[in-house]
Design a protein around this motif. Sequence first.
Motif, PDB file in Angstrom:
ATOM      1  N   GLY A   6       0.796  -1.222   0.000  1.00  0.00           N
ATOM      2  CA  GLY A   6       0.000   0.000   0.000  1.00  0.00           C
ATOM      3  C   GLY A   6       0.821   1.260   0.000  1.00  0.00           C
ATOM      4  N   MET A   7       2.120   1.159  -0.293  1.00  0.00           N
ATOM      5  CA  MET A   7       2.964   2.348  -0.275  1.00  0.00           C
ATOM      6  C   MET A   7       3.039   2.987  -1.657  1.00  0.00           C
ATOM      7  SD  MET A   7       3.962   3.054   2.680  1.00  0.00           S
ATOM      8  CE  MET A   7       2.547   2.399   3.533  1.00  0.00           C
ATOM      9  N   GLY A   8       2.445   2.342  -2.667  1.00  0.00           N
ATOM     10  CA  GLY A   8       2.407   2.950  -3.996  1.00  0.00           C
ATOM     11  C   GLY A   8       3.355   2.309  -4.994  1.00  0.00           C
ATOM     12  N   LYS A   9       3.830   1.092  -4.703  1.00  0.00           N
ATOM     13  CA  LYS A   9       4.787   0.465  -5.614  1.00  0.00           C
ATOM     14  C   LYS A   9       4.131   0.112  -6.951  1.00  0.00           C
ATOM     15  CE  LYS A   9       6.045  -3.006  -2.981  1.00  0.00           C
ATOM     16  NZ  LYS A   9       5.045  -2.906  -1.914  1.00  0.00           N
ATOM     17  N   THR A  10       2.996  -0.584  -6.859  1.00  0.00           N
ATOM     18  CA  THR A  10       2.310  -0.963  -8.097  1.00  0.00           C
ATOM     19  C   THR A  10       1.784   0.264  -8.822  1.00  0.00           C
ATOM     20  OG1 THR A  10       1.753  -3.142  -7.278  1.00  0.00           O
ATOM     21  CG2 THR A  10       0.352  -2.262  -8.998  1.00  0.00           C
ATOM     22  N   THR A  11       1.326   1.245  -8.035  1.00  0.00           N
ATOM     23  CA  THR A  11       0.850   2.492  -8.638  1.00  0.00           C
ATOM     24  C   THR A  11       1.963   3.156  -9.441  1.00  0.00           C
ATOM     25  OG1 THR A  11      -0.577   2.750  -6.732  1.00  0.00           O
ATOM     26  CG2 THR A  11      -0.280   4.673  -8.117  1.00  0.00           C
ATOM     27  N   LEU A  12       3.177   3.120  -8.910  1.00  0.00           N
ATOM     28  CA  LEU A  12       4.317   3.687  -9.624  1.00  0.00           C
ATOM     29  C   LEU A  12       4.494   3.000 -10.981  1.00  0.00           C
ATOM     30  CD1 LEU A  12       6.916   5.383  -9.799  1.00  0.00           C
ATOM     31  CD2 LEU A  12       8.089   3.558  -8.558  1.00  0.00           C
ATOM     32  N   CYS A  13       4.432   1.656 -10.978  1.00  0.00           N
ATOM     33  CA  CYS A  13       4.596   0.914 -12.238  1.00  0.00           C
ATOM     34  C   CYS A  13       3.527   1.306 -13.235  1.00  0.00           C
ATOM     35  CB  CYS A  13       4.502  -0.591 -11.995  1.00  0.00           C
ATOM     36  SG  CYS A  13       5.787  -1.221 -10.934  1.00  0.00           S
ATOM     37  N   LYS A  14       2.280   1.335 -12.763  1.00  0.00           N
ATOM     38  CA  LYS A  14       1.181   1.642 -13.678  1.00  0.00           C
ATOM     39  C   LYS A  14       1.300   3.059 -14.215  1.00  0.00           C
ATOM     40  CE  LYS A  14      -2.341  -1.569 -12.086  1.00  0.00           C
ATOM     41  NZ  LYS A  14      -3.588  -1.722 -11.353  1.00  0.00           N
ATOM     42  N   ALA A  15       1.682   3.991 -13.327  1.00  0.00           N
ATOM     43  CA  ALA A  15       1.810   5.384 -13.776  1.00  0.00           C
ATOM     44  C   ALA A  15       2.898   5.485 -14.837  1.00  0.00           C
ATOM     45  CB  ALA A  15       2.124   6.288 -12.588  1.00  0.00           C
ATOM     46  N   LEU A  16       4.006   4.763 -14.641  1.00  0.00           N
ATOM     47  CA  LEU A  16       5.094   4.818 -15.619  1.00  0.00           C
ATOM     48  C   LEU A  16       4.668   4.200 -16.945  1.00  0.00           C
ATOM     49  CD1 LEU A  16       8.213   3.877 -13.468  1.00  0.00           C
ATOM     50  CD2 LEU A  16       7.595   6.122 -14.375  1.00  0.00           C
ATOM     51  N   MET A  17       3.814   3.154 -16.881  1.00  0.00           N
ATOM     52  CA  MET A  17       3.376   2.483 -18.106  1.00  0.00           C
ATOM     53  C   MET A  17       2.216   3.204 -18.773  1.00  0.00           C
ATOM     54  SD  MET A  17       5.356   0.216 -19.012  1.00  0.00           S
ATOM     55  CE  MET A  17       4.584  -0.307 -20.539  1.00  0.00           C
ATOM     56  N   GLY A  18       1.676   4.230 -18.122  1.00  0.00           N
ATOM     57  CA  GLY A  18       0.550   4.952 -18.730  1.00  0.00           C
ATOM     58  C   GLY A  18      -0.770   4.228 -18.589  1.00  0.00           C
ATOM     59  N   ILE A  19      -0.836   3.265 -17.679  1.00  0.00           N
ATOM     60  CA  ILE A  19      -2.081   2.527 -17.483  1.00  0.00           C
ATOM     61  C   ILE A  19      -2.973   3.299 -16.511  1.00  0.00           C
ATOM     62  CG2 ILE A  19      -3.063   0.423 -16.496  1.00  0.00           C
ATOM     63  CD1 ILE A  19      -0.631  -1.069 -17.574  1.00  0.00           C
ATOM     64  N   ALA A  20      -4.210   3.555 -16.944  1.00  0.00           N
ATOM     65  CA  ALA A  20      -5.152   4.278 -16.090  1.00  0.00           C
ATOM     66  C   ALA A  20      -6.276   3.331 -15.666  1.00  0.00           C
ATOM     67  CB  ALA A  20      -5.727   5.461 -16.852  1.00  0.00           C
ATOM     68  N   PRO A  21      -6.830   3.429 -14.430  1.00  0.00           N
ATOM     69  CA  PRO A  21      -6.302   4.227 -13.349  1.00  0.00           C
ATOM     70  C   PRO A  21      -4.950   3.695 -12.886  1.00  0.00           C
ATOM     71  CG  PRO A  21      -8.003   2.750 -12.545  1.00  0.00           C
ATOM     72  CD  PRO A  21      -7.924   2.578 -14.027  1.00  0.00           C
ATOM     73  N   PRO A  22      -4.169   4.428 -12.193  1.00  0.00           N
ATOM     74  CA  PRO A  22      -4.357   5.741 -11.585  1.00  0.00           C
ATOM     75  C   PRO A  22      -4.257   6.882 -12.606  1.00  0.00           C
ATOM     76  CG  PRO A  22      -2.121   5.046 -11.284  1.00  0.00           C
ATOM     77  CD  PRO A  22      -2.819   3.902 -11.938  1.00  0.00           C
ATOM     78  N   ARG A  23      -4.694   8.058 -12.182  1.00  0.00           N
ATOM     79  CA  ARG A  23      -4.486   9.295 -12.913  1.00  0.00           C
ATOM     80  C   ARG A  23      -3.141   9.833 -12.430  1.00  0.00           C
ATOM     81  NH1 ARG A  23      -6.848  13.764 -11.085  1.00  0.00           N
ATOM     82  NH2 ARG A  23      -7.904  12.464  -9.529  1.00  0.00           N
ATOM     83  N   ALA A  24      -2.256  10.109 -13.378  1.00  0.00           N
ATOM     84  CA  ALA A  24      -0.914  10.531 -12.957  1.00  0.00           C
ATOM     85  C   ALA A  24      -0.580  11.903 -13.528  1.00  0.00           C
ATOM     86  CB  ALA A  24       0.126   9.519 -13.440  1.00  0.00           C
ATOM     87  N   HIS A  25       0.093  12.723 -12.750  1.00  0.00           N
ATOM     88  CA  HIS A  25       0.769  13.860 -13.367  1.00  0.00           C
ATOM     89  C   HIS A  25       2.103  14.105 -12.695  1.00  0.00           C
ATOM     90  CE1 HIS A  25      -0.574  16.659 -10.205  1.00  0.00           C
ATOM     91  NE2 HIS A  25      -1.751  16.063 -10.286  1.00  0.00           N
ATOM     92  N   GLY A  26       2.918  14.891 -13.397  1.00  0.00           N
ATOM     93  CA  GLY A  26       4.299  15.030 -12.990  1.00  0.00           C
ATOM     94  C   GLY A  26       5.129  14.722 -14.215  1.00  0.00           C
ATOM     95  N   SER A  27       6.332  14.257 -14.005  1.00  0.00           N
ATOM     96  CA  SER A  27       7.188  14.022 -15.159  1.00  0.00           C
ATOM     97  C   SER A  27       7.969  12.731 -14.975  1.00  0.00           C
ATOM     98  CB  SER A  27       8.147  15.200 -15.332  1.00  0.00           C
ATOM     99  OG  SER A  27       9.245  14.817 -16.123  1.00  0.00           O
ATOM    100  N   ALA A  28       8.081  11.990 -16.059  1.00  0.00           N
ATOM    101  CA  ALA A  28       8.978  10.837 -16.091  1.00  0.00           C
ATOM    102  C   ALA A  28       9.585  10.826 -17.478  1.00  0.00           C
ATOM    103  CB  ALA A  28       8.205   9.548 -15.815  1.00  0.00           C
ATOM    104  N   ARG A  29      10.851  11.134 -17.551  1.00  0.00           N
ATOM    105  CA  ARG A  29      11.515  11.199 -18.847  1.00  0.00           C
ATOM    106  C   ARG A  29      12.379   9.965 -19.035  1.00  0.00           C
ATOM    107  NH1 ARG A  29      10.704  16.050 -21.073  1.00  0.00           N
ATOM    108  NH2 ARG A  29      12.283  15.800 -22.680  1.00  0.00           N
ATOM    109  N   PHE A  30      12.142   9.307 -20.170  1.00  0.00           N
ATOM    110  CA  PHE A  30      12.878   8.092 -20.479  1.00  0.00           C
ATOM    111  C   PHE A  30      13.654   8.342 -21.765  1.00  0.00           C
ATOM    112  CE2 PHE A  30      13.027   3.922 -22.673  1.00  0.00           C
ATOM    113  CZ  PHE A  30      13.822   3.257 -21.761  1.00  0.00           C
ATOM    114  N   ALA A  31      14.983   8.312 -21.653  1.00  0.00           N
ATOM    115  CA  ALA A  31      15.847   8.597 -22.801  1.00  0.00           C
ATOM    116  C   ALA A  31      15.412   9.869 -23.515  1.00  0.00           C
ATOM    117  CB  ALA A  31      15.849   7.405 -23.768  1.00  0.00           C
ATOM    118  N   GLY A  32      15.061  10.881 -22.705  1.00  0.00           N
ATOM    119  CA  GLY A  32      14.712  12.170 -23.287  1.00  0.00           C
ATOM    120  C   GLY A  32      13.249  12.341 -23.657  1.00  0.00           C
ATOM    121  N   HIS A  33      12.458  11.257 -23.605  1.00  0.00           N
ATOM    122  CA  HIS A  33      11.043  11.367 -23.977  1.00  0.00           C
ATOM    123  C   HIS A  33      10.162  11.359 -22.734  1.00  0.00           C
ATOM    124  CE1 HIS A  33      11.862  10.694 -28.252  1.00  0.00           C
ATOM    125  NE2 HIS A  33      12.775   9.825 -27.845  1.00  0.00           N
TER     126      HIS A  33
END
Lengths: 252, 368
Positions: A36-63
């Motif tokens: 419940g600390m947000g580990k899976t949420t982190l993965c989903k947010a990085l993969m663009g899977i909704a839900p969750p709704r994510a904002h902020g920034s994650a740049r991968f190789a400049g993208h």
Amino acid sequence: MLEIRELHAFYGGAHVLHGLTCSIGNGATAVVGRNGMGKTTLCKALMGIAPPRAHGSARFAGHELIGRAPYEICRQGIGYVPQGRRLFRSLTTDEHLRMIDQRLVQRGRWTIDAVYQLFPALAQRRHISGVRLSGGEQQMLAIGRALLTNPSLLIMDEPSEGLAPTVVETLVETCRTLVAEGVSLLLVEQNLAVATALADRILIVLGGEIVHETSAETLMADQSAQRRYLGVEPVGSAGASSPSAAAAPRAI
Amino acid sequence: METRGGRRSTEGEGAPERGGAWARWRGRAWARWRGLLSRGQLAVGRSASVAGALAVLSAAWVFYQVFDAGLGESGNVPNFIIITLNALSLAGLFFLAASGLTLIFGLMRVVNMAHGSLYLLGGYIAWSLTSSLGVNWWVAVIVATLAAGVFGLAMEELFLRWNLGQDLRQALITIALSVILADQMLNVFGGTAQQVSPPDLLAGPVGLGIYDLSYPAFRLFVVGVALAVGIALWFWIQRTRFGMVVRAGIDDGAMTSALGVNVRAVFAVAFFVGSCLAGLGGAFGGTVLSLAPGQDQVFLVSSIVVVIIGGMGSLAGAAIGALLLAFVEQYSAVYLPSGFGPYSMVVTFVLVAAVLALKPTGLFGRPA
């Protein structure tokens, strides 16, 4: 390689990631933390899977990844091995691999044959429905299909969950092979033994933030940190004869 | 639960020790039945028996009606053959219309309430091309099929893709579209019933070789086309890479996307194909039956019934559902006791109720 800045994620009104910031380099990095600390949420947010709704920034190789669809993120070179494997119940083992876009397969060294070579057990069961494989084989298939997209970074969410200790050992070996082949790993784990066996760099997540960065050896030695951040009986202490000990770090 | 059933079976087996195999078997069967009751499966058991009894009784009644007057020329057998062929060709039409609906539903969980409108639109396009412009029937059917597909695709892109996963909104949007389309088609094509004339090649009757019967060639052609479409769709879904992606998308859309598949695009293609099938069904329906305002709703309802019987999203289910619906509809119109003919519509809903009581997800359906 992956720069995460001020990443927030929400499930409805529940705020799960609170401005998570970290950077993930080449090689293997593990993110550990309690339930419940947000580990899976982190993965989903990085993969663009909704839900969750994510904002902020994650740049991968400049993208920038946040705001992109999962398939675009995959095409950027991030593979995803989700928690619970999420195999397709109407597809056979072979179809799980054949469904991957040829353009993705041809951009790197991972082909269907290479995956079957890495996991010979799958080759024998290629016409069996994916969900009828054993737990370990399912995990291999989930890794195999992600490898076929030829990622430079593989996000693995709780890969050791629900697997027998000997299977976990094989899994750790496989992941080491992958890292040696040049695939970077972002490993999200509750099983501290697996995390420390694979990754030198450990990030500890607590309440949706990275609160501590350490190395596997330091964490193994620091039992009070293990107790404080992870709420587990320390690995390597006298009482630890749990299944995780089978994949005991550095002992392999 | 298990232990209770087990204990009963030992009780049953204990008594008829000397009674031989039959008594032992009887004891075990009785125990199994009691186990069924105690496990709360009585409801399923009872509705299965009722449905089975209904099916057997109706089949016996049809059988009696058909063979009562013997096999001769003056008997009812020739008529039965014609009715059976009618039912088969109607099943073909139902399948063409319903396969598109079930494909779209299976993939996108969209119950496209404008599916009947696409059917009628396809029919009217084929009609106006052949009758006013003198276009060849085959060309007209292809154009009608593609036009319905493009129309459905536009509908999906403009209205539905923004509401993915919102069942109620999608249903309301598609109902609204069907109402608008019905009025526009009434405006453009008029209110009188029209029929597409079949191609010269298939316009005549063919001899069946028994009882001097002949049957419209075109209706047999419909059955063939429905079979071909069914096989092609099956091959497409089960054997091609695109089909694998479609199935994966049905199972877990987000995960499919995370493997580099643009699921939205896949869905759009599937919606296009489903709409094409509606248009194709309309072009054939307009040739076999007729095109008139209201036919859109008739075919929407029968497609939905077919899909409910067969199980939402299942191709085999659509085939079985189309056959069941067409046969029940045709046979009950003819073989219901005299005076009850007008109630044949009721029988179709008895069929739906029986199937749902047996298997709430439809014969080949699985829980969503």
